[in-house]
Each structure stands twice: as structure tokens, then as C-alpha cells.
Design an enzyme around this catalytic site. Sequence first.
Site, short mmCIF file in Angstrom:
data_model
loop_
_atom_site.label_atom_id
_atom_site.label_comp_id
_atom_site.label_asym_id
_atom_site.label_seq_id
_atom_site.Cartn_x
_atom_site.Cartn_y
_atom_site.Cartn_z
N ILE A 1 3.10 13.17 1.54
CA ILE A 1 2.81 12.16 0.18
C ILE A 1 1.16 11.79 0.32
O ILE A 1 0.49 11.59 1.47
CB ILE A 1 3.14 11.62 0.19
CG1 ILE A 1 4.77 11.27 0.35
CG2 ILE A 1 3.30 10.30 -1.14
CD1 ILE A 1 5.48 12.15 -0.56
N ARG B 1 0.46 -1.26 -0.14
CA ARG B 1 0.04 -0.11 0.10
C ARG B 1 0.98 1.24 0.35
O ARG B 1 1.93 1.48 0.26
CB ARG B 1 -1.13 0.18 1.22
CG ARG B 1 -1.83 -1.53 1.33
CD ARG B 1 -3.16 -0.82 2.14
NE ARG B 1 -2.17 -0.73 4.12
CZ ARG B 1 -2.43 -0.08 4.77
NH1 ARG B 1 -3.96 0.40 4.67
NH2 ARG B 1 -2.37 -0.56 6.23
N GLY C 1 2.64 17.07 17.89
CA GLY C 1 2.19 15.88 17.96
C GLY C 1 2.81 14.54 17.57
O GLY C 1 1.91 12.95 17.79
N PRO D 1 10.88 11.44 2.54
CA PRO D 1 9.93 12.15 2.12
C PRO D 1 8.53 13.04 3.33
O PRO D 1 9.12 13.12 3.38
CB PRO D 1 8.75 11.01 1.63
CG PRO D 1 9.18 10.48 2.10
CD PRO D 1 10.30 10.36 3.08
N ILE E 1 4.60 2.66 10.85
CA ILE E 1 2.81 3.23 11.30
C ILE E 1 3.08 4.85 11.82
O ILE E 1 4.15 5.12 12.44
CB ILE E 1 2.34 2.32 12.10
CG1 ILE E 1 3.77 2.47 13.29
CG2 ILE E 1 2.56 1.00 11.55
CD1 ILE E 1 3.32 1.51 14.51
N TYR F 1 7.01 9.03 16.36
CA TYR F 1 7.34 9.58 14.83
C TYR F 1 8.99 10.03 14.80
O TYR F 1 10.14 9.57 13.99
CB TYR F 1 5.95 9.31 14.23
CG TYR F 1 6.12 9.19 12.76
CD1 TYR F 1 5.97 8.29 11.93
CD2 TYR F 1 6.45 10.49 11.86
CE1 TYR F 1 5.77 7.97 10.69
CE2 TYR F 1 6.13 10.12 10.29
CZ TYR F 1 6.38 9.24 9.52
OH TYR F 1 5.91 9.16 8.11
N1 CAA Z 1 2.80 23.56 17.36
C1 CAA Z 1 3.28 23.89 18.19
N2 CAA Z 1 1.23 23.70 18.58
C2 CAA Z 1 0.32 23.30 18.23
C3 CAA Z 1 0.68 22.04 16.99
C4 CAA Z 1 2.16 22.41 16.44
N3 CAA Z 1 2.36 22.41 15.16
N4 CAA Z 1 -0.06 21.75 16.72
C5 CAA Z 1 -1.38 21.80 16.98
N5 CAA Z 1 -0.79 22.63 18.47
C6 CAA Z 1 -1.25 22.89 19.43
C7 CAA Z 1 -3.38 23.58 18.90
O1 CAA Z 1 -2.52 24.86 18.73
C8 CAA Z 1 -3.55 22.80 20.42
O2 CAA Z 1 -3.46 24.71 21.40
P1 CAA Z 1 -4.94 25.09 21.90
O3 CAA Z 1 -4.70 23.53 22.85
O4 CAA Z 1 -3.95 25.74 23.02
O5 CAA Z 1 -5.52 25.31 20.65
C9 CAA Z 1 -3.22 21.82 20.76
O6 CAA Z 1 -1.94 22.03 20.48
C10 CAA Z 1 -4.22 20.36 20.84
O7 CAA Z 1 -4.06 20.84 19.19
P2 CAA Z 1 -5.47 19.64 18.95
O8 CAA Z 1 -6.46 20.30 18.78
O9 CAA Z 1 -5.29 19.61 17.07
O10 CAA Z 1 -5.10 18.33 19.33
P3 CAA Z 1 -5.87 17.12 19.23
O11 CAA Z 1 -5.59 16.32 20.48
O12 CAA Z 1 -7.69 16.93 18.79
O13 CAA Z 1 -4.74 15.83 18.05
C11 CAA Z 1 -2.82 15.30 16.97
C12 CAA Z 1 -3.22 16.56 18.29
C13 CAA Z 1 -3.42 13.98 16.69
C14 CAA Z 1 -1.31 15.68 17.00
C15 CAA Z 1 -3.40 16.66 15.93
O14 CAA Z 1 -2.88 17.69 16.24
C16 CAA Z 1 -2.35 16.63 14.27
O15 CAA Z 1 -3.03 15.41 13.85
N6 CAA Z 1 -1.43 17.00 14.21
C17 CAA Z 1 -0.63 16.68 12.84
C18 CAA Z 1 0.52 16.07 13.21
C19 CAA Z 1 1.11 15.60 11.55
O16 CAA Z 1 1.20 16.00 11.41
N7 CAA Z 1 1.78 14.42 12.03
C20 CAA Z 1 1.74 13.60 10.08
C21 CAA Z 1 1.39 12.52 9.98
S1 CAA Z 1 1.29 11.81 8.55
C22 CAA Z 1 3.22 11.35 8.81
O17 CAA Z 1 3.36 11.03 9.70
C23 CAA Z 1 3.67 11.36 7.40
C24 CAA Z 1 4.90 12.14 7.41
O18 CAA Z 1 6.12 11.59 7.13
C25 CAA Z 1 5.12 13.16 7.20
#
Ligand code: CAA
Length: 241
Positions: free
Chosen positions: A180, A12, A143, A177, A85, A147
Site C-alpha cells: 500500500i 498516519r 528480508g 493488505p 513497524i 515481520y
Molecule cells: N528472494 C531471494 N533473494 C533475494 C530477494 C528475494 N526476494 N531479495 C533480495 N535477494 C537477494 C539479492 O539478490 C542479494 O543477493 P546477492 O548478494 O547474491 O546479489 C541479497 O539477497 C541481498 O539483497 P539486497 O542487496 O537487497 O540486500 P540489502 O542488505 O541491501 O537489503 C533488504 C536487504 C533491506 C531486505 C532489501 O532487499 C529490501 O528492502 N527488500 C524488500 C523487503 C520488503 O519487501 N519489505 C516490505 C516492506 S513494506 C511492508 O512490510 C508492508 C507490507 O505489509 C507489505
Amino acid sequence: MSRVALVTGGSRGIGAAIAIALKAAGYKVAANYAGNDEAAAAFTAETGIPAFKWSVADYAACKAGVAQVEAALGPVEVLVNNAGITRDAMFHKMTPAQWKEVIDTNLTGLFNMTHQVWTGMRDRKFGRVISISSINGQKGQAGQANYSAAKAGDLGFTKALAQEGARAGITVNAICPGYIATEMVKAIDEKVLNERIIPQIPVGRLGEPEEIARAVVFLAADEAGFITGSTLTANGGQFFV
Ligand code: CAA
């Protein structure tokens, strides 16, 4: 004689694109997968690439799985450590299980898999180990303490092993990467993706899995023997090291 390539997490997402691209480039390819039987069966039916099931987080399973692949296709000459993951959570909410699962798969998985093929590569004086790290191992990502730590670890692993493999004709490289268009990235909350992430990508879009696959084909080539210990970034200009 075509070389044998094994792609973990190869049924996948980015892994499937890598397996398909290597096959198109003339390699005999095997894909590994851990969980989704249905997706793996569909992938094999569509591509003709056999898929073998085991978890890269399990050393004994890797040993048995690689033995199965080698019995079917021959010695693995190109290993692509792609399986990965996410268990995203802000650190104050992250559980020990979320930490451990990600480290076990995304970091220890590289040890578990590479260890199975390393001696054979040394004996044959040829090998390619290509690991899919991430932009978030380079820059860190809120977050993703688990990872980001694992993916940064993958880069250290790559640089150390490149030094060990150099005299035996083995190159060890990593690709980082950016974001993506795969199920992993699409699983991010749409609002987070559209409002926080995509605006940070200068090319203004997610990358395509094929844009990573072509980098793997480049590094896997016999002609790439002078490139080792390197980190190739493919992130749409989002982060420069
Ligand atoms: N920097 C600083 N603070 C941040 C932030 C950041 N980048 N992102 C979120 N926050 C803060 C928010 O503003 C929030 O603050 P308040 O409570 O004061 O408003 C607090 O953190 C909580 O944020 P969320 O409401 O988003 O919290 P949640 O618990 O609902 O979700 C999370 C947390 C699941 C980590 C979500 O923020 C998220 O999915 N973030 C993206 C993480 C990401 O980029 N993952 C990549 C996945 S893809 C991958 O991994 C492939 C690859 O290699 C690129």
C-alpha cells in the site's frame, strides 16, 4: 448511539485512513500513536479525531492508554490493531533487536491491546477486533523473517480468539493488505520497489490506504456478525491463499 472505535497507529498511513473512514461511517473514533507527535497533532487538527500516545509494545502503557480513551469516549466496541513497524534485513544480517522490536509491536501488541478491551466486550456481548496483518504474513518475504513471523502470528491469534469471542457477540478478523502507498512501503529502496515488487502486483500499482479502510468499515458493522475468524486479502491480486 454511535459506537466507539480505537485505531492503533491511527495517525498516519493505513491507520489514519481507517480512523477517517470510521468517523465518516458514524463512529466515535480515537487514534493511538507511538512516536510522531507532529504528525499526530496535524492529524487531529485536520480530522477532529483525538490522538493518544503510547506504545502497543508496552502492556502497562496499553492499560493506561485504553483507560484514558474510555474515560474520554466511552467503552471501546471496535478495536483496530493496525500499529506496525518494519526492521527489514536479510536473516544473516538481522539482529536480535530487529527481531524483538518487530515481534513486540506487530504480534505482542495484539495481545497487549486486545486484552484491555476483551472483558468489557464480553460483558456487553458485543465487540469487533480487526487486526491488520499483511500479505507477507501469508506468503513470507525475503528480508522480513521478523515481520512475516509476526504477521503470520496475527492470523493464528485471530482464528483462536474468534472461537472464544463467538458466543459473546465478538467477531475477530484480520485483513491482509498487499503493498500500500504509505511511508512504510515508500521507505523501501526505489529500485527494489520498482523492479522487484510492483511487477509482482497484477493490478500494476500500489494499493491506497482507503482501499484497506473500506474493508475495516465492512467488518466493523453490526451487520457483519456472522463473519469471524476470517482473513480478508486486499493485495491487487499479488497472492491468493
Ligand atoms: N528472494 C531471494 N533473494 C533475494 C530477494 C528475494 N526476494 N531479495 C533480495 N535477494 C537477494 C539479492 O539478490 C542479494 O543477493 P546477492 O548478494 O547474491 O546479489 C541479497 O539477497 C541481498 O539483497 P539486497 O542487496 O537487497 O540486500 P540489502 O542488505 O541491501 O537489503 C533488504 C536487504 C533491506 C531486505 C532489501 O532487499 C529490501 O528492502 N527488500 C524488500 C523487503 C520488503 O519487501 N519489505 C516490505 C516492506 S513494506 C511492508 O512490510 C508492508 C507490507 O505489509 C507489505
